[in-house]
Write a protein that holds these residues in place. Structure first.
Motif, PDB file in Angstrom:
ATOM      1  N   VAL A   1       0.838  -1.203   0.000  1.00 18.23           N
ATOM      2  CA  VAL A   1       0.000   0.000   0.000  1.00 18.23           C
ATOM      3  C   VAL A   1       0.873   1.253   0.000  1.00 18.23           C
ATOM      4  O   VAL A   1       0.586   2.229  -0.705  1.00 18.23           O
ATOM      5  N   ALA A   2       1.941   1.237   0.789  1.00 17.59           N
ATOM      6  CA  ALA A   2       2.845   2.382   0.842  1.00 17.59           C
ATOM      7  C   ALA A   2       3.490   2.641  -0.512  1.00 17.59           C
ATOM      8  O   ALA A   2       3.706   3.798  -0.904  1.00 17.59           O
TER       9      ALA A   2
ATOM     10  N   GLY B   1       5.548  -3.100  10.525  1.00 15.12           N
ATOM     11  CA  GLY B   1       5.053  -2.326   9.385  1.00 15.12           C
ATOM     12  C   GLY B   1       6.115  -1.424   8.788  1.00 15.12           C
ATOM     13  O   GLY B   1       6.210  -1.278   7.553  1.00 15.12           O
ATOM     14  N   LEU B   2       6.946  -0.820   9.639  1.00 16.50           N
ATOM     15  CA  LEU B   2       7.997   0.073   9.149  1.00 16.50           C
ATOM     16  C   LEU B   2       9.039  -0.691   8.343  1.00 16.50           C
ATOM     17  O   LEU B   2       9.461  -0.248   7.266  1.00 16.50           O
TER      18      LEU B   2
ATOM     19  N   THR C   1      10.012  -2.550   0.905  1.00 21.10           N
ATOM     20  CA  THR C   1       9.244  -2.506  -0.345  1.00 21.10           C
ATOM     21  C   THR C   1       9.575  -1.265  -1.156  1.00 21.10           C
ATOM     22  O   THR C   1       9.743  -1.336  -2.385  1.00 21.10           O
ATOM     23  N   LEU C   2       9.676  -0.121  -0.491  1.00 21.20           N
ATOM     24  CA  LEU C   2       9.981   1.122  -1.202  1.00 21.20           C
ATOM     25  C   LEU C   2      11.381   1.089  -1.801  1.00 21.20           C
ATOM     26  O   LEU C   2      11.594   1.553  -2.933  1.00 21.20           O
ATOM     27  N   VAL C   3      12.335   0.573  -1.049  1.00 23.03           N
ATOM     28  CA  VAL C   3      13.705   0.510  -1.566  1.00 23.03           C
ATOM     29  C   VAL C   3      13.793  -0.430  -2.768  1.00 23.03           C
ATOM     30  O   VAL C   3      14.390  -0.097  -3.798  1.00 23.03           O
ATOM     31  N   ARG C   4      13.194  -1.616  -2.656  1.00 22.53           N
ATOM     32  CA  ARG C   4      13.285  -2.601  -3.743  1.00 22.53           C
ATOM     33  C   ARG C   4      12.589  -2.107  -5.018  1.00 22.53           C
ATOM     34  O   ARG C   4      12.938  -2.546  -6.123  1.00 22.53           O
ATOM     35  N   ASN C   5      11.634  -1.204  -4.879  1.00 25.11           N
ATOM     36  CA  ASN C   5      10.930  -0.666  -6.041  1.00 25.11           C
ATOM     37  C   ASN C   5      11.424   0.720  -6.449  1.00 25.11           C
ATOM     38  O   ASN C   5      10.778   1.405  -7.229  1.00 25.11           O
TER      39      ASN C   5
ATOM     40  N   CYS D   1      16.572  -8.370   7.777  1.00 25.57           N
ATOM     41  CA  CYS D   1      17.429  -8.738   6.655  1.00 25.57           C
ATOM     42  C   CYS D   1      18.058  -7.494   6.042  1.00 25.57           C
ATOM     43  O   CYS D   1      17.434  -6.462   5.906  1.00 25.57           O
ATOM     44  N   GLU D   2      19.340  -7.618   5.691  1.00 30.78           N
ATOM     45  CA  GLU D   2      20.056  -6.487   5.123  1.00 30.78           C
ATOM     46  C   GLU D   2      19.676  -6.314   3.651  1.00 30.78           C
ATOM     47  O   GLU D   2      19.531  -7.282   2.911  1.00 30.78           O
ATOM     48  N   LEU D   3      19.526  -5.064   3.269  1.00 31.40           N
ATOM     49  CA  LEU D   3      19.201  -4.746   1.884  1.00 31.40           C
ATOM     50  C   LEU D   3      20.476  -4.357   1.143  1.00 31.40           C
ATOM     51  O   LEU D   3      21.376  -3.739   1.716  1.00 31.40           O
ATOM     52  N   ASP D   4      20.542  -4.682  -0.114  1.00 34.48           N
ATOM     53  CA  ASP D   4      21.673  -4.294  -0.944  1.00 34.48           C
ATOM     54  C   ASP D   4      21.146  -3.545  -2.158  1.00 34.48           C
ATOM     55  O   ASP D   4      21.091  -4.068  -3.282  1.00 34.48           O
ATOM     56  N   PRO D   5      20.722  -2.292  -1.942  1.00 34.85           N
ATOM     57  CA  PRO D   5      20.019  -1.574  -3.010  1.00 34.85           C
ATOM     58  C   PRO D   5      20.907  -1.113  -4.147  1.00 34.85           C
ATOM     59  O   PRO D   5      20.415  -0.805  -5.228  1.00 34.85           O
TER      60      PRO D   5
END
Length: 562
Positions: free
Chosen positions: A54-55, A93-94, A100-104, A234-238
């Motif tokens: 949704v965000a 939720g955060l 989700t925002l980072v991956r997109n 989990c660590e993100l690797d953007p």
């Protein structure tokens, strides 16, 4: 906000029937940004499974800001069951929203705020590491002012004087601004200490750095056996070209607004109040026409707006969504054509007139002229529509007077004020949740009652009111002062007179054949009208009238003679 009548109960919170999809939300965001381009448009979401999706939609809808609200905290007026069982912890939720925002590749263009039980500097740091740009405090700040969390905010009995209008209880309020300042100073100092320990110099450096969170102690606790926080931490690797905090503005496309041309042509009216007449073509790509113009007027004149008929605009064509949204007092829009959804949303004193093109061959009272959710949340003004409206006409109307020649389902839903005249058939569920204002419906087939929701209203016939009609010519001058319909009449009487005047105005503005037929055969049509009156609204009006009469009788009169 709802412009309701004192003593009348309301459905709280009211359903937001203008939003059924991300596209609807995007339109609302666009409307708000047009009326105030400097404002940050924020959307609040409950922390729950799927909130990240949704965000992402909220970000694509061009919101400047999204708030993820956890299940903890909450207003004291909320039911305890909602506080305890609605939503999930803000951390869950955060984390989902940020990921989700980072991956997109959407994270950079929207600010993420979190609230719902934040109390300490440690909470702020954890929230930042999980991806928050901003942090909301409410309950803790209230407690620093003296709140005891009695959860009586809605009962007017707050024992500490924080949430009450009772003058005796308000004397008990002991809070001072310094208390809140001290609290936030301690929070800020704790944040600085933790940032120093972690090696961060700025908040932006800290946002989204999940690797600095340690969960081993919680996992070792016996209550948390089997709990897997891997998805949360989990660590993100953007990648180097993907933002992980808010660093770029949203593109709202305001430079394309038709209002720029309207504002330029209406500058004499805005600057010095000189009357201006404008003619302009319009198409359905022109959305939210009138909002930016009204925002400029409101900056200079406030809600009072301009004098009546200062700015007159004649459009031809098919208007896009939210035509005439937030239209200010003193502005009149006339459209020869048709319009999409949300016509007159938030109308604030302006006048809207819409009628079919003169070359059209269809019968107006049998065809759709305007879309759904017309006059949503409208506050004041008047509208005349020569044709049929879609669903949810005048939903949440709070004071607008309008005439239309037919409506779809759910007309006058959650209405709290104003006058609606329907010169044709209605859909089902008319007046659901209607707590104020009145409606007049032409019931030629004598079956309106089966389509009306009778939970909060009652239907009344309109009497001939011969005495009142005899005074019609005398009263007309008062009712049409400065060309506006006076809606401050006693809503419990004068129905025939009020109805006649409104239909007469409808004829004058739209040249409606339907209005002409009714007025020419007034004695035949008047008995076919039904008045829809909310029960509590009528009781409240009668109580106010009785109180006013008592006040007048107790006044002291002194006669002085020879």
């Amino acid at each position: 906000m709802r412009h309701s009548t004192p003593g009348v109960g309301l459905i709280s919170p009211p359903p937001h029937h203008d939003i059924y999809s991300i596209e609807d939300l995007a339109q609302l965001i666009h409307d708000l940004k047009n009326v105030n381009p400097e404002a940050r448009i924020s959307v609040k979401l409950v922390s729950e499974i799927g909130v990240g999706t949704v965000a992402a939609g909220v970000s694509k809808a061009h919101a400047d800001h999204v708030t993820i609200s956890g299940f903890d905290g909450g207003t004291g007026a909320s039911p305890i069951t909602s506080i305890q069982h609605a939503g999930s912890p803000w951390e869950i939720g955060l984390a989902e929203t940020h990921e989700t925002l980072v991956r997109n590749r959407l994270r950079g263009r929207i600010a993420v705020q979190v609230d719902g039980g934040l109390r300490t500097g440690r909470d702020v740091v954890v929230a930042a590491l999980l991806g928050a740009d901003e942090f909301g405090f409410a309950t803790a700040a209230l407690i620093s002012e003296g709140c005891l969390m009695m959860r009586k905010c809605h009962l007017n009995t707050c024992p500490t004087g924080v949430a009450t209008q009772d003058p005796e209880l308000r004397k008990l309020f002991s809070g001072r601004p310094e208390h809140v300042i001290n609290y936030f100073t301690f929070v800020a100092n704790e944040v600085r200490e933790l940032m120093a320990e972690l090696g961060f110099r700025t908040m932006n450096e800290m946002i989204g750095q999940r690797e600095f969170l340690d969960s081993s102690r919680a996992i070792d606790h016996w209550k948390a056996r089997g709990l897997d926080l891997g998805g949360l931490l989990c660590e993100l690797d953007p990648g180097p070209d993907v933002a992980i905090y808010n660093c770029e503005p949203q593109n709202h496309g305001l430079e394309k607004a038709l209002d720029h041309s309207l504002i330029e042509q209406a500058l004499p009216a805005i600057e010095s109040g000189q009357p201006v007449s404008i003619e302009c073509p319009i198409s359905n790509v022109n959305r939210t026409v009138g909002a930016m113009l009204s925002g400029r007027i409101a900056l200079k004149y406030g809600h009072e707006g301009l004098n009546d008929d200062t700015i007159q605009v004649k459009f031809t064509g098919s208007a896009g969504q939210s035509f005439g949204a937030f239209l200010s007092a003193g502005v009149g829009f006339e459209l020869e054509g048709d319009a999409n959804d949300y016509v007159g949303k938030g109308l604030s004193g302006g006048r809207l007139v819409i009628y079919p093109p003169a070359v059209s061959s269809f019968t107006p009272e049998e065809n759709i002229l305007i879309g759904n959710t017309v006059l949503y949340g409208a506050v004041s003004g008047e509208c005349y529509f020569r044709g049929v409206a879609g669903e949810r006409f005048a939903v949440r109307n709070s004071g607008v007077t309008t005439v239309v020649e037919g409506v779809g389902d759910h007309g006058c839903e959650y209405m709290t004020g104003g006058i609606v005249v329907v010169l044709g058939r209605t859909g089902r569920n008319f007046a659901a949740g209607m707590s104020g204002g009145i409606a007049y419906v032409l019931d030629e087939t004598d079956d309106f009652e089966v389509r009306c929701n009778m939970a909060m209203v009652e239907l009344q016939p309109i009497s001939d009111e011969d005495r009142v009609l005899e005074d019609l010519d005398h009263q007309r001058g008062d009712l049409e002062t400065h060309g506006r319909v006076d809606i401050v009449h006693d809503m419990t009487r004068y129905d025939a007179q009020r109805l006649y005047m409104l239909i007469e105005n409808h004829l004058r503005y739209t040249n409606s054949e339907r209005a002409r037929l009714i007025l020419d055969n007034w004695d035949d049509y008047l008995p076919k009208f039904v008045k829809v009156m909310p029960v509590d609204y009528r009781r409240a009006l009668q109580e106010m009238q009785a109180s006013s009469r008592v006040t007048e009788r107790t006044g002291v009169s002194v006669a002085v003679g020879d």
